[in-house]
Design an enzyme around this catalytic site. Structure first.
Site, mmCIF file in Angstrom:
data_model
loop_
_atom_site.group_PDB
_atom_site.id
_atom_site.type_symbol
_atom_site.label_atom_id
_atom_site.label_comp_id
_atom_site.label_asym_id
_atom_site.label_seq_id
_atom_site.Cartn_x
_atom_site.Cartn_y
_atom_site.Cartn_z
ATOM 1 N N HIS A 91 -8.614 0.225 11.632
ATOM 2 C CA HIS A 91 -7.675 0.469 12.728
ATOM 3 C C HIS A 91 -8.370 0.448 14.084
ATOM 4 C CE1 HIS A 91 -4.804 1.148 9.629
ATOM 5 N NE2 HIS A 91 -5.114 2.400 9.374
ATOM 6 N N LYS B 284 4.147 -0.187 2.927
ATOM 7 C CA LYS B 284 2.967 -0.856 3.498
ATOM 8 C C LYS B 284 1.769 -0.385 2.682
ATOM 9 C CE LYS B 284 0.225 -2.794 6.689
ATOM 10 N NZ LYS B 284 0.276 -2.355 8.095
ATOM 11 N N VAL B 285 1.071 -1.326 2.062
ATOM 12 C CA VAL B 285 -0.046 -0.983 1.182
ATOM 13 C C VAL B 285 -1.242 -1.871 1.508
ATOM 14 C CG1 VAL B 285 1.481 -0.254 -0.699
ATOM 15 C CG2 VAL B 285 0.639 -2.620 -0.629
ATOM 16 N N SER B 286 -2.376 -1.560 0.911
ATOM 17 C CA SER B 286 -3.559 -2.403 1.006
ATOM 18 C C SER B 286 -3.405 -3.606 0.069
ATOM 19 C CB SER B 286 -4.804 -1.615 0.595
ATOM 20 O OG SER B 286 -5.021 -0.514 1.431
ATOM 21 N N THR C 293 -8.247 -2.108 1.113
ATOM 22 C CA THR C 293 -8.852 -3.420 1.277
ATOM 23 C C THR C 293 -10.204 -3.294 1.956
ATOM 24 O OG1 THR C 293 -6.606 -4.293 1.552
ATOM 25 C CG2 THR C 293 -8.431 -5.770 2.081
ATOM 26 N N ALA C 294 -10.323 -2.334 2.871
ATOM 27 C CA ALA C 294 -11.598 -2.121 3.548
ATOM 28 C C ALA C 294 -12.702 -1.842 2.537
ATOM 29 C CB ALA C 294 -11.472 -0.958 4.538
#
Length: 296
Positions: free
Chosen positions: A167, A68-70, A123-124
């Site tokens: 989150h 699980k990655v950005s 991504t944020a």
């Protein structure tokens, strides 16, 4: 922390895949059935729990079969990894927030200020940079990378001027006496009309097309099983939710697990392509090669 699913006759124990995802409720909800061998015909999983900044680094180094990655890290890894069309996090009304100690204010107030972010490949942070390019004249000052759970205390205690949070922080920041300065998701949706791409599931291309398709089918089945009987996943979610209030965990799942988790679909792919194309035009990420997002 590493976990291994309980033995079961439903899966081939000789077919094993190593996978790393976060202990956040959306990931444990999505992968509960798969991690515990309840998806018929699926490979067995060797699970490692790690925050997104760690898994982004693993992907850049080519470590790990499934991660699980950005979405922001994809331009650096798509030669080696394929984007799975399911299992990730996209949506609407779920973007990262910029928080400060003082109410009110605008992006201009961040000019020259110190901002904590949850990873420079997140991504944020990419959404923040696209926002700041138009909303923070002269740009921010120092950017400090912190684990996401340390960002709100750092803002509250005055160690940084602002924090970019992800989150469940969007549900709990008031408990720290903080205020929302801006919503990166609102800005993204207002300027593009697209859903917000956050986290992706990728798998090594070296696994081969047949195995990649099988993994994707297994992830999609795990999502649907979680939706069909949410109570089954609750012990796994609670075990790894780091003392999170159960109601917050439920809201977290409700926000980040949606139709795009089961299938990216045309809107999901448009969002990912739009984010990375816009970022490349700003010189923030390398340009994608033609067909780089295509799934085998």
């Amino acid at each position: 922390m590493t976990g291994t699913p309980a033995p079961t006759a439903r899966i081939d124990r000789t077919d094993r895949i190593d996978i790393a995802y976060s202990p956040c409720p959306n990931d444990t909800f999505v992968f509960d059935a798969l991690a515990h061998g309840r998806v018929p015909g699926a490979p067995a999983l060797d699970v490692t729990f790690a925050d997104i900044d760690v898994t982004n680094g693993m992907a850049e180094r080519g470590e790990g079969s499934v991660l699980k990655v950005s979405y922001a890290v994809l331009p650096w890894i798509l030669d080696e990894y394929a984007l799975l069309p399911c299992g990730g996090a996209l949506g609407r009304g779920c973007g990262p927030l910029v928080l400060t100690r003082d109410a009110g204010g605008s992006g201009a107030d961040l000019a020259g200020r110190t901002v904590a972010v949850p990873g420079e490949r997140s991504t944020a942070y990419l959404l923040f940079r696209l926002w700041a390019a138009t909303e923070v004249p002269g740009g921010v000052g120092e950017v400090v990378v912190l684990p996401f759970h340390e960002i709100m205390p750092a803002v509250r205690d005055g160690r940084v001027d602002a924090g970019l949070v992800i989150h469940e922080a969007r549900f709990t920041y008031q408990e720290y006496g903080l205020h929302r300065l801006a919503d990166m998701g609102e800005h993204w949706e207002a300027t593009t009309g697209l859903p917000i791409p956050l986290g992706a599931i990728v798998a090594k291309r070296s696994l081969g097309e047949e195995r990649l398709r099988r993994i994707a089918e297994s992830v999609r089945a795990s999502v649907r099983m979680a939706w069909d009987d949410p109570e089954v996943s609750r012990p796994y979610v609670r075990e790894h939710a780091q003392e999170m209030d159960p109601s917050v965990a439920d809201r977290h799942i409700g926000l980040y697990v949606n139709e795009f988790t089961a299938n990216l679909g045309p809107d999901g792919y448009a969002a990912v392509r739009g984010l990375l194309t816009r970022a490349a035009a700003e010189g923030l990420v390398p340009a994608l090669a033609p067909g780089a997002l295509d799934f085998p």
